[in-house]
Scaffold this motif. Structure first.
Motif, PDB file in Angstrom:
ATOM      1  N   ASP A  17      47.532 -57.246  32.749  1.00 48.09           N
ATOM      2  CA  ASP A  17      47.338 -56.979  34.166  1.00 48.09           C
ATOM      3  C   ASP A  17      45.837 -57.022  34.473  1.00 48.09           C
ATOM      4  O   ASP A  17      45.065 -56.180  34.002  1.00 48.09           O
ATOM      5  CB  ASP A  17      47.921 -55.603  34.507  1.00 48.09           C
ATOM      6  N   GLN A  18      45.422 -58.013  35.264  1.00 49.37           N
ATOM      7  CA  GLN A  18      43.996 -58.180  35.544  1.00 49.37           C
ATOM      8  C   GLN A  18      43.410 -56.964  36.257  1.00 49.37           C
ATOM      9  O   GLN A  18      42.320 -56.484  35.906  1.00 49.37           O
ATOM     10  CB  GLN A  18      43.781 -59.437  36.410  1.00 49.37           C
ATOM     11  N   THR A  19      44.125 -56.447  37.245  1.00 47.70           N
ATOM     12  CA  THR A  19      43.624 -55.285  37.977  1.00 47.70           C
ATOM     13  C   THR A  19      43.481 -54.080  37.055  1.00 47.70           C
ATOM     14  O   THR A  19      42.480 -53.349  37.099  1.00 47.70           O
ATOM     15  CB  THR A  19      44.561 -54.946  39.148  1.00 47.70           C
ATOM     16  N   GLU A  20      44.484 -53.886  36.208  1.00 47.26           N
ATOM     17  CA  GLU A  20      44.452 -52.743  35.296  1.00 47.26           C
ATOM     18  C   GLU A  20      43.277 -52.844  34.329  1.00 47.26           C
ATOM     19  O   GLU A  20      42.608 -51.842  34.037  1.00 47.26           O
ATOM     20  CB  GLU A  20      45.764 -52.654  34.526  1.00 47.26           C
ATOM     21  N   GLN A  21      42.988 -54.038  33.827  1.00 47.08           N
ATOM     22  CA  GLN A  21      41.878 -54.201  32.896  1.00 47.08           C
ATOM     23  C   GLN A  21      40.538 -54.006  33.602  1.00 47.08           C
ATOM     24  O   GLN A  21      39.603 -53.413  33.028  1.00 47.08           O
ATOM     25  CB  GLN A  21      41.926 -55.584  32.241  1.00 47.08           C
ATOM     26  N   GLN A  22      40.430 -54.456  34.849  1.00 46.37           N
ATOM     27  CA  GLN A  22      39.202 -54.214  35.613  1.00 46.37           C
ATOM     28  C   GLN A  22      38.972 -52.714  35.808  1.00 46.37           C
ATOM     29  O   GLN A  22      37.861 -52.213  35.647  1.00 46.37           O
ATOM     30  CB  GLN A  22      39.308 -54.910  36.975  1.00 46.37           C
ATOM     31  N   LEU A  23      40.046 -52.007  36.140  1.00 49.15           N
ATOM     32  CA  LEU A  23      39.927 -50.565  36.354  1.00 49.15           C
ATOM     33  C   LEU A  23      39.633 -49.836  35.045  1.00 49.15           C
ATOM     34  O   LEU A  23      38.844 -48.884  35.008  1.00 49.15           O
ATOM     35  CB  LEU A  23      41.197 -50.018  36.996  1.00 49.15           C
ATOM     36  N   ARG A  24      40.261 -50.274  33.949  1.00 50.08           N
ATOM     37  CA  ARG A  24      40.046 -49.605  32.658  1.00 50.08           C
ATOM     38  C   ARG A  24      38.584 -49.672  32.242  1.00 50.08           C
ATOM     39  O   ARG A  24      37.977 -48.664  31.850  1.00 50.08           O
ATOM     40  CB  ARG A  24      40.930 -50.246  31.587  1.00 50.08           C
ATOM     41  N   LEU A  25      37.981 -50.861  32.334  1.00 49.30           N
ATOM     42  CA  LEU A  25      36.591 -51.007  31.933  1.00 49.30           C
ATOM     43  C   LEU A  25      35.655 -50.254  32.887  1.00 49.30           C
ATOM     44  O   LEU A  25      34.623 -49.713  32.463  1.00 49.30           O
ATOM     45  CB  LEU A  25      36.217 -52.484  31.882  1.00 49.30           C
ATOM     46  N   THR A  26      36.012 -50.212  34.164  1.00 46.38           N
ATOM     47  CA  THR A  26      35.200 -49.468  35.122  1.00 46.38           C
ATOM     48  C   THR A  26      35.250 -47.974  34.830  1.00 46.38           C
ATOM     49  O   THR A  26      34.226 -47.270  34.893  1.00 46.38           O
ATOM     50  CB  THR A  26      35.668 -49.749  36.557  1.00 46.38           C
ATOM     51  N   VAL A  27      36.430 -47.461  34.498  1.00 45.42           N
ATOM     52  CA  VAL A  27      36.562 -46.046  34.155  1.00 45.42           C
ATOM     53  C   VAL A  27      35.737 -45.718  32.916  1.00 45.42           C
ATOM     54  O   VAL A  27      35.076 -44.674  32.849  1.00 45.42           O
ATOM     55  CB  VAL A  27      38.043 -45.681  33.954  1.00 45.42           C
ATOM     56  N   GLU A  28      35.745 -46.613  31.934  1.00 39.15           N
ATOM     57  CA  GLU A  28      34.926 -46.387  30.738  1.00 39.15           C
ATOM     58  C   GLU A  28      33.452 -46.295  31.112  1.00 39.15           C
ATOM     59  O   GLU A  28      32.714 -45.426  30.612  1.00 39.15           O
ATOM     60  CB  GLU A  28      35.142 -47.523  29.729  1.00 39.15           C
ATOM     61  N   ALA A  29      32.983 -47.180  32.008  1.00 38.12           N
ATOM     62  CA  ALA A  29      31.577 -47.139  32.423  1.00 38.12           C
ATOM     63  C   ALA A  29      31.270 -45.856  33.184  1.00 38.12           C
ATOM     64  O   ALA A  29      30.185 -45.269  33.019  1.00 38.12           O
ATOM     65  CB  ALA A  29      31.260 -48.360  33.287  1.00 38.12           C
ATOM     66  N   LEU A  30      32.213 -45.388  34.021  1.00 39.05           N
ATOM     67  CA  LEU A  30      31.995 -44.139  34.744  1.00 39.05           C
ATOM     68  C   LEU A  30      31.902 -42.955  33.788  1.00 39.05           C
ATOM     69  O   LEU A  30      31.092 -42.042  33.984  1.00 39.05           O
ATOM     70  CB  LEU A  30      33.127 -43.909  35.748  1.00 39.05           C
ATOM     71  N   ARG A  31      32.746 -42.942  32.769  1.00 38.08           N
ATOM     72  CA  ARG A  31      32.684 -41.850  31.797  1.00 38.08           C
ATOM     73  C   ARG A  31      31.374 -41.875  31.024  1.00 38.08           C
ATOM     74  O   ARG A  31      30.814 -40.824  30.693  1.00 38.08           O
ATOM     75  CB  ARG A  31      33.869 -41.944  30.832  1.00 38.08           C
ATOM     76  N   GLU A  32      30.851 -43.072  30.714  1.00 37.69           N
ATOM     77  CA  GLU A  32      29.541 -43.156  30.060  1.00 37.69           C
ATOM     78  C   GLU A  32      28.459 -42.593  30.985  1.00 37.69           C
ATOM     79  O   GLU A  32      27.568 -41.855  30.550  1.00 37.69           O
ATOM     80  CB  GLU A  32      29.221 -44.611  29.703  1.00 37.69           C
ATOM     81  N   SER A  33      28.544 -42.935  32.276  1.00 38.40           N
ATOM     82  CA  SER A  33      27.590 -42.395  33.245  1.00 38.40           C
ATOM     83  C   SER A  33      27.715 -40.885  33.351  1.00 38.40           C
ATOM     84  O   SER A  33      26.709 -40.168  33.464  1.00 38.40           O
ATOM     85  CB  SER A  33      27.834 -43.038  34.612  1.00 38.40           C
ATOM     86  N   GLN A  34      28.944 -40.381  33.293  1.00 33.88           N
ATOM     87  CA  GLN A  34      29.165 -38.933  33.379  1.00 33.88           C
ATOM     88  C   GLN A  34      28.487 -38.208  32.225  1.00 33.88           C
ATOM     89  O   GLN A  34      27.812 -37.193  32.420  1.00 33.88           O
ATOM     90  CB  GLN A  34      30.670 -38.654  33.374  1.00 33.88           C
TER      91      GLN A  34
END
Length: 455
Positions: A267-284
């Motif tokens: 799922d392209q949308t799901e993979q885009q969101l997954r990687l974005t969430v990972e980046a947000l957690r790194e920022s957190q």
């Protein structure tokens, strides 16, 4: 083409036209173990703000003084003088300007003595640059290291007639700014505001308090006689600190054509969101360490900031960190600082412990895990900081903060909300992570600073 070169079966390149490939999900080098996020106990905050109530503590200053340079000459920044216990709480004004100009600059070489135990403490000393070690006489002869002072630290400024409790000796070349008490008294004689401030400080020193600086609770102990019991109450801090939620946000855009036609096997949308969430957690995790308001590196109490004895982090330094608090849960250090600690242990013939945590084998010292975190900065001079934490509300430690629930919650404290499709057929998703961190009592967090990590 010779007969030996003629193929007798289908070529692999041609066969791939009828075959599919085995694909991995998108990978990202940015993703780290994020040990701080995994090990912090998280408190659900229903109101959006977390208030830390404490017992009344008499303000005594204790922060670091700042300086500015004019060539080789240094001068203290006047408002930062309120970090001195003597001047804590004083309003900025002409008095601080006069005091700042009254400090005299001195230069010392490595191994010089700045003050000697037992001598009159008749001046205020500000360490502008370098490292100074505090020594006192040991019980069985020799000298005992009491601690160290570095850039921005101060000494002296107690009651009139006080003597030095320790000897101050430079470990590196140092620049020190000094204010003799006679000059302070002369300024106070001409300034009613400064004189009133000094009197308030002496009054604070006379108030009963416990060893942590909190207002003392009067208690009688013993079982003989019928003595009147003291009356008392526990006073509260009139200005408790409040921690509002911080956040990291972004908008993920996916064209509907991509989401509709290129959605198998992943799922392209799901993979885009997954990687974005990972980046947000790194920022957190980065913000929990480095944010100037609530980041752990900026919220270590000055009395819990220690310095290494020789530069690289050694077993003695980590022992000093551990003895300052009960129930230390873990150390947090840059991987290069951990490597420097291993080098020091090897040089001394000491072997650190190891523990298994969440399926990973990690270094430990005295049974306390040493967790790697690349969000702790390493300076250009090759130095870093090692943190040690006691965690949890029950132990009055460090806690992470997150909202109880948010609209569109995907993970605790993180939401994904569809915000619509624009005229070009691009779908947008708002991804938000809400968080903060709090230190419930000062000794829950300690730091070993100016740790040399360069090999």
């Amino acid at each position: 083409m010779t007969e030996s070169e003629q193929r007798l079966s289908l070529d692999t390149q041609a066969a791939r036209r009828l075959a599919t490939t085995t694909k991995t999900p998108p990978q990202a080098r940015e993703i780290t173990p994020r040990w701080l996020l995994r090990m912090l106990p998280w408190v659900d905050v229903a109101a959006g703000t977390y208030r830390v109530n404490r017992r009344l503590t008499y303000p005594v200053g204790g922060g670091r003084v700042s300086f500015y340079h004019t060539g080789a000459r240094l001068q203290v920044i006047p408002p930062s003088l309120t970090e001195l216990p003597l001047l804590h709480g004083m309003a900025a004004g002409e008095e601080l300007e006069l005091l700042a100009r009254s400090f005299r600059q001195r230069e010392y070489g490595a191994g010089d003595t700045i003050a000697r135990a037992g001598r009159p403490a008749d001046e205020i000393l500000l360490i502008a640059h370098g490292k100074v070690t505090q020594f006192q006489a040991a019980g069985y002869g020799g000298r005992l290291v009491r601690g160290a002072l570095a850039d921005g630290d101060h000494a002296g400024g107690g009651l009139p007639g006080a003597t030095w409790d320790f000897t101050l000796e430079t470990s590196t070349p140092c620049t020190v700014l000094a204010l003799p008490r006679e000059e302070l008294d002369a300024l106070a004689a001409r300034s009613p505001a400064l004189r009133a401030q000094i009197e308030r400080h002496h009054d604070r020193l006379a108030r009963p308090r416990n060893k942590h600086g909190e207002a003392a609770v009067a208690i009688a102990a013993g079982h003989r006689g019928e003595h009147p019991l003291p009356g008392t109450f526990v006073d509260y801090d009139p200005g408790p600190r409040e921690y509002p939620m911080s956040l990291s946000q972004t908008v993920v855009r996916v064209h509907t054509r991509v989401a509709d036609l290129y959605n198998e096997p992943m799922d392209q949308t799901e993979q885009q969101l997954r990687l974005t969430v990972e980046a947000l957690r790194e920022s957190q995790e980065h913000e929990l360490l480095n944010n100037r308001e609530f980041g752990l590196l900026h919220n270590v109490d000055p009395r819990q900031r220690l310095y290494t004895r020789t530069g690289p982090p050694g077993p003695d330094d980590l022992d000093e960190l551990l003895c300052r608090r009960k129930k230390s849960r873990f150390f947090l250090a840059h991987p290069r600082a951990i490597a420097a600690f291993h080098r020091e242990c090897s040089a001394r013939g000491v072997y650190p412990d190891s523990v298994e945590l969440h399926g990973a084998r990690l270094t430990a010292w005295r049974g306390v895990p040493v967790l790697p975190c690349d969000k702790i900065p390493v300076t250009r001079q090759g130095t870093s900081t090692i943190l040690v934490l006691r965690t949890g509300e029950d132990d009055q430690g460090v806690v992470g903060l997150r909202p109880t629930a948010v609209p569109g919650q995907r993970e605790p404290g993180l939401s994904v909300r569809f915000t619509g499709i624009d005229a070009r057929g691009i779908a947008s998703y708002l991804v938000s992570a809400y968080y903060s961190g709090a230190v419930l009592v000062p000794d829950a967090l300690g730091a070993l600073e100016h740790v040399k990590v360069a090999g």
